[in-house]
Scaffold this motif. Structure first.
Motif, PDB file in Angstrom:
ATOM      1  N   PRO A   1      28.943 -15.367  20.657  1.00 19.42           N
ATOM      2  CA  PRO A   1      27.699 -15.388  19.872  1.00 19.42           C
ATOM      3  C   PRO A   1      26.433 -15.315  20.720  1.00 19.42           C
ATOM      4  CG  PRO A   1      28.672 -17.580  19.979  1.00 19.42           C
ATOM      5  CD  PRO A   1      29.679 -16.637  20.569  1.00 19.42           C
ATOM      6  N   GLU A   2      26.496 -15.704  21.993  1.00 21.04           N
ATOM      7  CA  GLU A   2      25.312 -15.744  22.840  1.00 21.04           C
ATOM      8  C   GLU A   2      25.179 -14.525  23.744  1.00 21.04           C
ATOM      9  OE1 GLU A   2      23.188 -18.094  22.298  1.00 21.04           O
ATOM     10  OE2 GLU A   2      24.530 -19.089  20.875  1.00 21.04           O
ATOM     11  N   ALA A   3      26.102 -13.581  23.667  1.00 20.71           N
ATOM     12  CA  ALA A   3      26.076 -12.439  24.579  1.00 20.71           C
ATOM     13  C   ALA A   3      24.925 -11.488  24.244  1.00 20.71           C
ATOM     14  CB  ALA A   3      27.400 -11.684  24.509  1.00 20.71           C
ATOM     15  N   ASN A   4      24.319 -10.939  25.288  1.00 13.83           N
ATOM     16  CA  ASN A   4      23.284  -9.918  25.084  1.00 13.83           C
ATOM     17  C   ASN A   4      23.902  -8.627  24.559  1.00 13.83           C
ATOM     18  OD1 ASN A   4      21.272 -11.635  26.026  1.00 13.83           O
ATOM     19  ND2 ASN A   4      21.568 -10.985  28.146  1.00 13.83           N
ATOM     20  N   THR A   5      25.024  -8.260  25.133  1.00 10.80           N
ATOM     21  CA  THR A   5      25.812  -7.131  24.642  1.00 10.80           C
ATOM     22  C   THR A   5      27.262  -7.386  25.012  1.00 10.80           C
ATOM     23  OG1 THR A   5      26.012  -4.705  24.563  1.00 10.80           O
ATOM     24  CG2 THR A   5      25.633  -5.699  26.724  1.00 10.80           C
ATOM     25  N   ILE A   6      28.180  -6.818  24.249  1.00 13.61           N
ATOM     26  CA  ILE A   6      29.617  -6.957  24.498  1.00 13.61           C
ATOM     27  C   ILE A   6      30.142  -5.573  24.860  1.00 13.61           C
ATOM     28  CG2 ILE A   6      31.859  -7.611  23.549  1.00 13.61           C
ATOM     29  CD1 ILE A   6      30.268  -9.321  21.483  1.00 13.61           C
ATOM     30  N   HIS A   7      30.625  -5.428  26.085  1.00 10.75           N
ATOM     31  CA  HIS A   7      31.182  -4.151  26.513  1.00 10.75           C
ATOM     32  C   HIS A   7      32.600  -4.023  25.943  1.00 10.75           C
ATOM     33  CE1 HIS A   7      27.948  -3.146  29.328  1.00 10.75           C
ATOM     34  NE2 HIS A   7      27.911  -4.439  29.618  1.00 10.75           N
ATOM     35  N   ALA A   8      32.819  -3.016  25.118  1.00  8.63           N
ATOM     36  CA  ALA A   8      34.106  -2.838  24.435  1.00  8.63           C
ATOM     37  C   ALA A   8      34.781  -1.571  24.943  1.00  8.63           C
ATOM     38  CB  ALA A   8      33.905  -2.758  22.929  1.00  8.63           C
ATOM     39  N   VAL A   9      35.961  -1.732  25.548  1.00  8.81           N
ATOM     40  CA  VAL A   9      36.760  -0.603  26.017  1.00  8.81           C
ATOM     41  C   VAL A   9      37.784  -0.278  24.941  1.00  8.81           C
ATOM     42  CG1 VAL A   9      38.332   0.236  27.803  1.00  8.81           C
ATOM     43  CG2 VAL A   9      36.448  -1.295  28.425  1.00  8.81           C
TER      44      VAL A   9
ATOM     45  N   PHE B   1      26.264  -5.420  13.481  1.00 10.52           N
ATOM     46  CA  PHE B   1      27.463  -5.705  14.273  1.00 10.52           C
ATOM     47  C   PHE B   1      27.654  -4.665  15.362  1.00 10.52           C
ATOM     48  CE2 PHE B   1      29.445  -8.629  11.019  1.00 10.52           C
ATOM     49  CZ  PHE B   1      29.634  -9.672  11.910  1.00 10.52           C
ATOM     50  N   TRP B   2      27.515  -3.395  15.004  1.00  6.20           N
ATOM     51  CA  TRP B   2      27.771  -2.322  15.968  1.00  6.20           C
ATOM     52  C   TRP B   2      26.797  -2.386  17.137  1.00  6.20           C
ATOM     53  CZ3 TRP B   2      31.846   0.500  16.829  1.00  6.20           C
ATOM     54  CH2 TRP B   2      31.745   1.657  17.608  1.00  6.20           C
ATOM     55  N   ARG B   3      25.538  -2.766  16.865  1.00  3.13           N
ATOM     56  CA  ARG B   3      24.546  -2.844  17.935  1.00  3.13           C
ATOM     57  C   ARG B   3      24.843  -3.963  18.925  1.00  3.13           C
ATOM     58  NH1 ARG B   3      20.761  -1.662  13.734  1.00  3.13           N
ATOM     59  NH2 ARG B   3      20.291  -3.885  13.521  1.00  3.13           N
ATOM     60  N   ARG B   4      25.721  -4.885  18.582  1.00  4.79           N
ATOM     61  CA  ARG B   4      26.084  -5.949  19.505  1.00  4.79           C
ATOM     62  C   ARG B   4      27.008  -5.437  20.614  1.00  4.79           C
ATOM     63  NH1 ARG B   4      27.883 -11.457  18.318  1.00  4.79           N
ATOM     64  NH2 ARG B   4      27.029 -11.513  20.428  1.00  4.79           N
ATOM     65  N   PHE B   5      27.518  -4.205  20.448  1.00  6.86           N
ATOM     66  CA  PHE B   5      28.498  -3.676  21.389  1.00  6.86           C
ATOM     67  C   PHE B   5      27.932  -2.510  22.196  1.00  6.86           C
ATOM     68  CE2 PHE B   5      30.923  -5.629  18.002  1.00  6.86           C
ATOM     69  CZ  PHE B   5      31.915  -6.325  18.687  1.00  6.86           C
ATOM     70  N   THR B   6      28.367  -2.435  23.452  1.00  9.66           N
ATOM     71  CA  THR B   6      28.233  -1.225  24.248  1.00  9.66           C
ATOM     72  C   THR B   6      29.641  -0.669  24.401  1.00  9.66           C
ATOM     73  OG1 THR B   6      26.323  -2.098  25.460  1.00  9.66           O
ATOM     74  CG2 THR B   6      27.505  -0.236  26.444  1.00  9.66           C
ATOM     75  N   VAL B   7      29.919   0.440  23.746  1.00  6.46           N
ATOM     76  CA  VAL B   7      31.289   0.952  23.667  1.00  6.46           C
ATOM     77  C   VAL B   7      31.557   1.903  24.827  1.00  6.46           C
ATOM     78  CG1 VAL B   7      32.952   2.217  22.257  1.00  6.46           C
ATOM     79  CG2 VAL B   7      31.303   0.683  21.169  1.00  6.46           C
TER      80      VAL B   7
END
Length: 222
Positions: free
Chosen positions: A105-113, A137-143
């Motif tokens: 919940p506190e992450a600036n971005t979540i890198h998703a492989v 939700f999608w903006r929370r990730f760097t895919v």
């Protein structure tokens, strides 16, 4: 052994992007999470076998009855783990991404492989949660998409293979409830033992194995 049918510019660019990401030190503000799916056939023996006894091997009939399919979402991240679902369609992918977001919940971005399955996109989250919530939700990730035919670059692919060997092996799982129970037990054991993936393949290794120089690359981000 992995077969690589075509190594082009896109393949090299995506490969180096993922490898550079995996080489980064752990960062609580930018955690790295890998996701993969594996369909599971729910099968039962058509005829009862004979149990093992002194001097006698256990036997089972080769014929089986199919009871549909299930799916395993394997998420390589602390305290997230594998999760059985009825299928791997877009709504279930959206649920998996929601679980990942809730874990950090506190992450600036979540890198998703992840790989290039057609459900691995923003549209799946928008369809599941609505336009505003899905895009949030999608903006929370760097895919970071792996190249096509390069599942070997996804740590979750390795983990889900391990799950398959340790939880299924040659066994037949007849019901979704049994699949769920086995997966819960596997998650608990993996978390308790603090199992880790020791990723050692680097960008330098890739350039040596595939025989190309950095000067030949265009558009690779470092």
């Amino acid at each position: 052994m992995w077969c690589v049918p075509k190594v082009d510019q896109e393949y090299l660019t995506r490969m180096e992007n993922v490898l550079d990401l995996l080489a980064q030190p752990a960062n609580e503000q930018e955690p790295v999470v890998a996701l993969d799916e594996r369909p599971v056939q729910l099968l039962d023996s058509a005829w009862p076998g004979t149990p093992m006894a002194p001097g006698r091997l256990a036997r089972r009939d080769y014929e089986c009855v199919r009871h549909g399919t299930g799916n395993i979402f394997c998420i390589v991240a602390p305290k997230v783990g594998a999760s059985p679902t009825r299928n791997r369609k877009a709504p279930r992918f959206a649920d998996a991404m929601e679980r990942i977001a809730a874990a950090f919940p506190e992450a600036n971005t979540i890198h998703a492989v992840m790989d290039n399955l057609n459900t691995h996109c923003e549209k799946s989250l928008v369809d599941a949660f609505g336009a505003l919530e899905g895009r949030r939700f999608w903006r929370r990730f760097t895919v970071h998409y792996t190249p096509k035919h390069a599942s070997w670059l996804n740590p979750a692919e390795i983990e889900v293979s391990l799950w398959s060997r340790e939880r299924l092996g040659r066994d037949r799982v007849a019901t979704f409830e049994e699949l769920r129970a086995r997966t819960r037990a596997w998650n608990a054991r993996a978390n308790k033992s603090r199992r880790r993936i020791n990723w050692q393949f680097t960008t330098a290794d890739a350039r040596r194995v595939f025989g190309y120089e950095h000067s030949a690359m265009h558009g690779v981000r470092h």
